[in-house]
Design a protein around this motif. Structure first.
Motif, PDB file in Angstrom:
ATOM      1  N   ALA A 450       4.791 -21.476 -33.879  1.00 13.92           N
ATOM      2  CA  ALA A 450       5.184 -21.499 -32.466  1.00 13.92           C
ATOM      3  C   ALA A 450       5.112 -22.922 -31.926  1.00 13.92           C
ATOM      4  CB  ALA A 450       4.261 -20.583 -31.656  1.00 13.92           C
ATOM      5  N   GLY A 451       4.086 -23.678 -32.360  1.00 15.99           N
ATOM      6  CA  GLY A 451       3.974 -25.068 -31.932  1.00 15.99           C
ATOM      7  C   GLY A 451       5.137 -25.910 -32.415  1.00 15.99           C
ATOM      8  N   GLU A 474      12.840 -20.715 -25.592  1.00 14.71           N
ATOM      9  CA  GLU A 474      12.761 -19.292 -25.279  1.00 14.71           C
ATOM     10  C   GLU A 474      12.047 -18.547 -26.411  1.00 14.71           C
ATOM     11  OE1 GLU A 474      15.807 -16.446 -22.863  1.00 14.71           O
ATOM     12  OE2 GLU A 474      16.583 -17.393 -24.684  1.00 14.71           O
ATOM     13  N   GLU A 475      12.372 -18.902 -27.652  1.00 13.16           N
ATOM     14  CA  GLU A 475      11.698 -18.267 -28.790  1.00 13.16           C
ATOM     15  C   GLU A 475      10.228 -18.653 -28.834  1.00 13.16           C
ATOM     16  OE1 GLU A 475      11.857 -18.047 -33.692  1.00 13.16           O
ATOM     17  OE2 GLU A 475      13.447 -19.120 -32.601  1.00 13.16           O
ATOM     18  N   ALA A 476       9.937 -19.937 -28.565  1.00 12.46           N
ATOM     19  CA  ALA A 476       8.543 -20.399 -28.566  1.00 12.46           C
ATOM     20  C   ALA A 476       7.737 -19.679 -27.489  1.00 12.46           C
ATOM     21  CB  ALA A 476       8.495 -21.909 -28.333  1.00 12.46           C
ATOM     22  N   LEU A 477       8.348 -19.445 -26.331  1.00  9.67           N
ATOM     23  CA  LEU A 477       7.653 -18.757 -25.244  1.00  9.67           C
ATOM     24  C   LEU A 477       7.295 -17.329 -25.644  1.00  9.67           C
ATOM     25  CD1 LEU A 477       6.639 -18.624 -22.338  1.00  9.67           C
ATOM     26  CD2 LEU A 477       8.983 -18.086 -21.605  1.00  9.67           C
ATOM     27  N   GLY A 487      -2.118 -21.263 -21.786  1.00  9.82           N
ATOM     28  CA  GLY A 487      -1.753 -22.642 -21.507  1.00  9.82           C
ATOM     29  C   GLY A 487      -0.477 -23.060 -22.210  1.00  9.82           C
ATOM     30  N   HIS A 488      -0.377 -22.770 -23.511  1.00  6.10           N
ATOM     31  CA  HIS A 488       0.839 -23.085 -24.260  1.00  6.10           C
ATOM     32  C   HIS A 488       2.045 -22.375 -23.650  1.00  6.10           C
ATOM     33  CE1 HIS A 488      -2.327 -23.934 -27.270  1.00  6.10           C
ATOM     34  NE2 HIS A 488      -1.473 -24.800 -27.781  1.00  6.10           N
ATOM     35  N   SER A 489       1.848 -21.125 -23.257  1.00  6.03           N
ATOM     36  CA  SER A 489       2.949 -20.350 -22.683  1.00  6.03           C
ATOM     37  C   SER A 489       3.447 -20.998 -21.400  1.00  6.03           C
ATOM     38  CB  SER A 489       2.502 -18.913 -22.397  1.00  6.03           C
ATOM     39  OG  SER A 489       2.139 -18.245 -23.586  1.00  6.03           O
TER      40      SER A 489
END
Length: 736
Positions: A450-451, A474-477, A487-489
């Motif tokens: 994801a990172g 969008e995919e990472a979210l 936080g990442h989101s």
């Protein structure tokens, strides 16, 4: 360049500060103190200097350009442990500038071609064989210092006929070394002068037989510190030694975590700290974040030597490393929430400790894995580094040493790529992202995959490939949310909303609203500033400029609180774009120039930030057309000459931003200030920081800060340099 040399404790630092204060009027661009004692890596010398003087790109070329035509004084304090790098950098800066002056303190010469050496002698003492007369002894500097410091702990103490011989002999035995005299005077709390002298004499004889190769003055200082150590209880001695592992100070919780156990009960730590403060081994500092404890470098080095002699230093550095790992991990886990600002302050405060832990991990065989973990966890607090390039410095070294296919390496790869992207270096970031994705897929590590997707999407945004960026982000979210990474989101959502805004995607308003509400709900002030910024751009694109201006200014206020130079540059750019469409052409051109100044100061180029470069180019073309090239250039250039504070004040329209060159002589400047404010204005003009002002006037640092803010408000100034210039002009005009 002048280098003050001399034995440790002789007062080189104090003399340098006094010289800088006395000569501050000769340097209109300031006298800057750079304490190198906490520096653990020579490679970070340029970073440290750049961060202090406001040049956000830590290279010799950038520093030379920043210093060009500026008449200022750099005070490089405690150079001895980074001697070679200090010599090289000082030589290059002096050769490439015309008005730079350097005042250095070191135990040995830097051997720079233009260097002038001044050995700082001990204070004058009574000569051997010279008759001692009580009324005459006060003429000797060492005696006067002892009398002054002793009177501070024993009110009413004076040198008289009864104690003159003992005081004089004590100062002779201490060779007039100020630090030694001050430490001896503190003992007057419990002992008489004769008792101090008796114990000191015994210690001197012991050292004279054991340390014959050490210079006499060094013997004397070591003897006194040895003796101070002997006066401590075994638990206090042990804590003193263990405290030497910290760099740049520490708080109570850190001491309890790192130093307790094996002879020190955790519950005894507070009382032991109090005893060490009382014995002047530690200095207690009160800051907004709470109480911290600091140790003079000479005393810290002494503690470290004893710790090394006991062969306990590696075990303690491992505990210190683990404390830093835990601190970085907690900061990463808790950064997106109501304590966001507190974490920013704390991580910045512990910067020297984190640097020391990283240097240990990268110099101790088999410890580079921990450096990867610590440095990568700092992604959420990039403001704690002096610049993105410092974070890259640590990660690059750690990645070069720890090459195994681990999750820690995968995470470090995308974090390092992100820091490179913030510097506009897409080409260097790409191979790191490719390796990260391949490694994450091989390990089956969803978090690091994801990172990789997230930062690859960010890279596409900077490259101007908005469609690809939207898809990847969008995919990472989706992946970040599935993993529960709040936080990442939020970061992925913010960047997704940015892409939607620059694409004029119909989903932009809903995304901006979501990112703003999420940050406000979390009460995360730094995140709110970015949410306001992107939402302001969305309102502007949807023909609501008044709301957009209000939100952009609110964002700038937050960013100034956070000292987020990258964010401030974005805010100045965004406000310029908005008001240019409102036909405030001259003001918009000033703001573009101000933003240009900030971008350059942090070593970032708009050419590498595709999502901003396009909007900037459109705005600049529009202004060149409406103002004509010559008028645009004049306004842009004037804006680029603002200081950071002036630029933000100009953008907020809260105070008039003045060109420093046009600051008035203001012979009547003192008429609007109180007596205390005039006193503080004088110290500001000498180049003293708020902390130094507080120490000089024996007031709380927060009180000093409040007075400085009042002075700026009363004089309608936006920077300390304006106060200094106005006050200096006033005195040159002969005002009382």
């Amino acid at each position: 360049m002048v280098t003050l040399t001399g034995v440790g404790g002789v007062g080189k630092t104090r003399l340098a500060l006094r010289v800088a204060a006395e000569m501050s009027r000769a340097f209109p661009d300031g006298a800057w103190l750079i304490d190198l004692a906490p520096l653990v890596a020579e490679e970070l010398l340029a970073e440290t200097i750049a961060d202090t003087i406001g040049c956000r790109q830590p290279s010799v070329a950038a520093l030379s350009e920043h210093l060009l035509n500026k008449r200022l004084l750099l005070v490089l304090d405690n150079c001895e442990h980074v001697l070679n790098e200090c010599a090289i950098l000082s030589g290059k800066l002096l050769a490439s500038t015309t008005e730079l002056h350097i005042l250095a303190t070191s135990r040995q010469s830097l051997q720079v071609p233009s260097e002038h050496l001044l050995e700082v002698p001990p204070l004058t003492v009574h000569g051997t064989g010279e008759a001692m007369v009580a009324t005459a002894d006060a003429r000797y500097e060492a005696v006067r210092l002892f009398e002054d410091r002793a009177a501070a702990v024993v009110p009413g103490f004076t040198v008289d006929a009864a104690n003159s011989a003992a005081v004089t002999q004590l100062c002779q035995r201490l060779d007039g070394i100020p630090l030694a005299i001050e430490l001896a005077a503190v003992r007057m709390r419990a002992l008489s002068v004769d008792q101090i002298l008796e114990r000191l004499n015994n210690r001197f004889r012991l050292l004279a037989t054991e340390r014959t190769v050490v210079a006499p003055r060094q013997k004397t200082l070591r003897a006194l510190v040895d003796w101070s150590h002997d006066l401590c209880s075994p638990e206090e001695q042990l804590l003193w030694e263990r405290l030497s592992v910290f760099s740049g100070g520490c708080d109570l919780e850190a001491v309890e975590e790192v130093c307790s156990g094996d002879g020190i009960a955790r519950e005894d730590v507070p009382s032991l700290l109090i005893e060490l403060v009382d014995k002047s081994i530690l200095v207690r500092r009160t800051q907004d974040s709470g109480v911290r404890f600091e140790m003079l470098e000479t005393l810290r080095q002494y503690g470290w030597e004893r710790l090394t002699d006991s062969r306990q230093e590696t075990a303690l550095r491992l505990r210190h490393r683990d404390w830093c790992r835990e601190l970085a991990a907690r900061a990463e886990a808790e950064w997106f929430g109501e304590n966001q600002m507190e974490w920013l302050v704390r991580i910045h405060q512990e910067q020297a400790n984190v640097r020391a832990a990283l240097e240990f991990c990268l110099s101790e065989p088999g410890q580079a894995w921990a450096a990867l973990e610590i440095a990568a966890a700092m992604w959420s607090h990039r403001l704690s580094w002096s610049s993105p390039s410092e974070g890259h410095h640590w990660l690059e070294r750690a990645l070069a040493q720890e090459t195994g296919p681990t999750a820690a390496r995968a995470k470090a790869l995308w974090v390092d790529a992100w820091l490179l992207l913030l510097q506009g270096d897409l080409s260097a970031a790409q191979p790191l992202l490719l390796e990260c994705r391949g490694l994450a897929e091989r390990l089956g590590d969803e978090a690091q995959l994801a990172g990789a997707l997230h930062i690859t999407g960010f890279a596409a945004l900077l490259a101007g490939d908005f469609t690809r960026s939207f898809t990847l982000l969008e995919e990472a979210l989706v992946r970040r949310r599935a993993l529960g990474h709040r936080g990442h989101s939020w970061v992925a959502l913010f960047q997704l909303s940015m892409v939607a805004v620059v694409m004029d995607d119909p989903r932009s308003t809903a995304l901006c609203q979501e990112v703003l509400e999420a940050s406000q709900r979390a009460n995360a002030a730094w995140s709110v500033s970015y949410a306001l910024w992107v939402t302001a751009l969305d309102r502007w694109r949807h023909n609501d400029p008044d709301t957009a201006v209000t939100m952009m200014r609110d964002a700038l206020r937050f960013k100034l609180r956070c000292n987020d130079h990258f964010g401030i540059a974005e805010g100045l750019e965004g406000l310029a774009w908005i008001i240019a469409d409102q036909h405030q052409d001259n003001r918009a051109a000033h703001l573009l120039g101000a933003a240009h100044m900030v971008w350059r100061s942090i070593g970032t180029s708009l050419s590498g930030l595709g999502h901003l470069a396009g909007l900037h180019g459109r705005c600049e073309a529009q202004l060149r057309g409406s103002l004509r090239n010559e008028a645009f250039t004049v306004a842009f250039t004037r804006g680029s000459q603002f200081t950071l504070d002036q630029a933000v004040a100009y953008a907020l329209e809260e105070k008039p931003a003045r060109d420093p060159a046009n600051s008035p002589p203001e012979s009547d400047v003192a008429s609007v200030l109180t007596r205390r404010e005039r006193e503080i204005a004088e110290l500001v003009a000498r180049g003293l920081s708020n902390k130094q002002i507080a120490e000089t006037l024996v007031i709380a640092q927060r009180t000093a800060e409040g007075h400085v803010e009042n002075i700026l408000r009363k004089l309608s100034f936006t920077s300390r340099s304006q106060v200094a210039k106005a006050w200096s002009s006033r005195q040159q005009a002969g005002a009382p």
